[in-house]
Design a protein around this motif. Structure first.
Motif, PDB file in Angstrom:
ATOM      1  N   ARG A   1      -0.914  -2.974   4.340  1.00  0.00           N
ATOM      2  CA  ARG A   1      -2.316  -2.505   4.351  1.00  0.00           C
ATOM      3  C   ARG A   1      -2.743  -2.397   5.782  1.00  0.00           C
ATOM      4  NH1 ARG A   1      -2.051  -6.624   0.671  1.00  0.00           N
ATOM      5  NH2 ARG A   1      -1.841  -5.738  -1.527  1.00  0.00           N
TER       6      ARG A   1
ATOM      7  N   GLY B   1      -5.141  10.102   0.698  1.00  0.00           N
ATOM      8  CA  GLY B   1      -4.646  11.714   1.441  1.00  0.00           C
ATOM      9  C   GLY B   1      -4.699  12.731   0.683  1.00  0.00           C
TER      10      GLY B   1
ATOM     11  N   TYR C   1      -0.760  -1.577   8.227  1.00  0.00           N
ATOM     12  CA  TYR C   1      -0.246  -0.326   8.697  1.00  0.00           C
ATOM     13  C   TYR C   1      -0.774   0.995   8.366  1.00  0.00           C
ATOM     14  CZ  TYR C   1       3.608  -2.737  11.450  1.00  0.00           C
ATOM     15  OH  TYR C   1       4.489  -3.615  12.301  1.00  0.00           O
ATOM     16  N   PHE C   2      -0.866   0.991   6.825  1.00  0.00           N
ATOM     17  CA  PHE C   2      -1.273   2.293   6.267  1.00  0.00           C
ATOM     18  C   PHE C   2      -2.338   2.406   5.435  1.00  0.00           C
ATOM     19  CE2 PHE C   2       3.413   1.830   6.860  1.00  0.00           C
ATOM     20  CZ  PHE C   2       3.638   3.048   7.882  1.00  0.00           C
ATOM     21  N   GLY C   3      -3.143   1.060   5.242  1.00  0.00           N
ATOM     22  CA  GLY C   3      -4.287   1.298   4.649  1.00  0.00           C
ATOM     23  C   GLY C   3      -5.354   2.405   4.608  1.00  0.00           C
ATOM     24  N   ARG C   4      -5.285   2.834   5.913  1.00  0.00           N
ATOM     25  CA  ARG C   4      -6.412   4.225   6.096  1.00  0.00           C
ATOM     26  C   ARG C   4      -5.605   5.576   5.479  1.00  0.00           C
ATOM     27  NH1 ARG C   4      -8.115   3.220  12.340  1.00  0.00           N
ATOM     28  NH2 ARG C   4      -9.364   0.969  11.754  1.00  0.00           N
ATOM     29  N   GLU C   5      -4.348   5.485   5.186  1.00  0.00           N
ATOM     30  CA  GLU C   5      -3.849   6.425   4.771  1.00  0.00           C
ATOM     31  C   GLU C   5      -4.020   6.872   3.424  1.00  0.00           C
ATOM     32  OE1 GLU C   5      -2.009   8.820   6.490  1.00  0.00           O
ATOM     33  OE2 GLU C   5      -1.767   7.495   8.325  1.00  0.00           O
ATOM     34  N   SER C   6      -4.378   6.072   2.525  1.00  0.00           N
ATOM     35  CA  SER C   6      -4.737   6.056   1.136  1.00  0.00           C
ATOM     36  C   SER C   6      -5.725   7.090   0.941  1.00  0.00           C
ATOM     37  CB  SER C   6      -5.238   4.741   0.528  1.00  0.00           C
ATOM     38  OG  SER C   6      -5.280   4.658  -0.612  1.00  0.00           O
TER      39      SER C   6
END
Length: 339
Positions: free
Chosen positions: A258, A267, A260-265
């Motif tokens: 989360r 897209g 690392y990549f939580g902001r990518e959800s």
């Protein structure tokens, strides 16, 4: 059931924030990730090839090393830029790497992507013939490569050789039977996918198409796959072709995921300009496993392909990327019927 592999671009960066800080790191970690992936049950280890960049470049030493360290996993490229290649030397390298691996090579080739330098292939000694261009040069190199892989003799033997020759014209050695059927073309358009089928190559399609019709990326790519299979049937080839697509799939199953990549959800596809034309880029799949299952179940191209390549953030290190692959296998693949 799907073949599930990983695709690594092999980036390296001397930054202290990178776990892959040198070319040596990128190469050795690529081997280590293939070994770990095989142990997890992943089906393929694929590597991107870029020249003049802090990424993986000449692929065959790496492919041979992975082949020597593993026993089951498919080993491939996605893709080799054929503008840069001497097709006869490439056939020797490919044959050797395939024999070392026991016939597990799956080579993706293509015209290549935008380069780091202007007309980089000219530094490798390759220039388009008069009246041609770099894309046609890549196809010409590919045609020679495919013909040589057939294993037929074409070179006149020396009447007084250092070592005795077999009878007849000589072929490139070492020859690896069956490798010709394991060549893939990285197609960026629907028309190129049809051409790929006519040449008897498997289809490799990524998260980028160099055309845009206004429909979602997954629909456009699914149409590309359908056209490829129709053209394959019309060409009358006597084997079943393979089709791969690549996706960035990031299950969020830990606090580190989360972070690392939580902001990518959540897209979406992106549309941009590439080489002077409109191109459509597929979205990143990041989220909780149940969210990813719902979203991927609606991806028409993933459903149509027999092989799925998961792009990995290689600069996060071998352990993290092995965790990422394990998360896909355990939390996403079974619910979608891929396992």
């Amino acid at each position: 059931m799907k073949n599930i592999g990983f695709l690594s671009f092999g980036h390296w960066n001397p930054s202290p924030h990178s776990a892959t800080r040198s070319a040596a790191d990128a190469l050795t970690q690529s081997i280590e990730l293939a070994v770990a992936a095989e142990e997890l049950g992943v089906d393929g280890a694929y590597y991107r090839v870029h020249h003049f960049a802090r990424q993986l470049a000449s692929p065959f030493p790496l492919l041979a090393a992975v082949g020597a360290r593993t026993s089951r996993i498919e080993i491939g490229t996605g893709i080799i830029d054929m503008r840069y290649e001497n097709p006869l030397y490439m056939a020797e390298d490919a044959g050797a790497a395939d024999l070392i691996s026991g016939g597990r090579l799956q080579l993706g080739v293509s015209r290549g992507s935008p380069e780091q330098v202007v007309d980089g292939y000219r530094y490798f000694g390759h220039l388009p013939a008069g009246g041609s261009d770099h894309a046609e040069m890549a196809r010409q190199h590919t045609a020679v490569f495919l013909e040589v892989l057939e294993g037929r003799g074409f070179a006149e033997p020396n009447p007084r050789p250092m070592f005795a020759n077999p009878p007849g014209l000589l072929r490139i050695e070492p020859h690896s039977p069956g490798l010709r059927d394991r060549i893939w073309w990285g197609a960026g358009t629907r028309a190129t996918a049809e051409w790929t089928a006519q040449q008897g190559m498997n289809l490799m399609s990524s998260t980028l198409l160099s055309e845009d019709t206004g429909v979602p990326f997954s629909q456009l790519q699914a149409e590309q796959i359908e056209r490829f299979r129709t053209a394959w049937a019309e060409a009358g080839h006597d084997r079943t072709p393979r089709v791969s697509v690549s996706r960035s799939i990031l299950p969020l199953v830990s606090d580190l995921d989360r972070a690392y990549f939580g902001r990518e959800s959540g897209g979406q596809d992106q549309v941009g300009i590439l080489d002077g034309g409109r191109a459509r880029f597929g979205k990143t799949y990041a989220g909780e496993p149940d969210q990813l299952v719902r979203e991927l179940a609606e991806d028409e191209a993933v459903a149509a392909a027999d092989t799925l390549l998961i792009t990995v953030p290689n600069q996060l290190g071998v352990d993290y990327n092995a965790h990422l692959l394990q998360s896909v296998l355990e939390h996403v693949a079974p619910a979608l019927g891929w396992r």
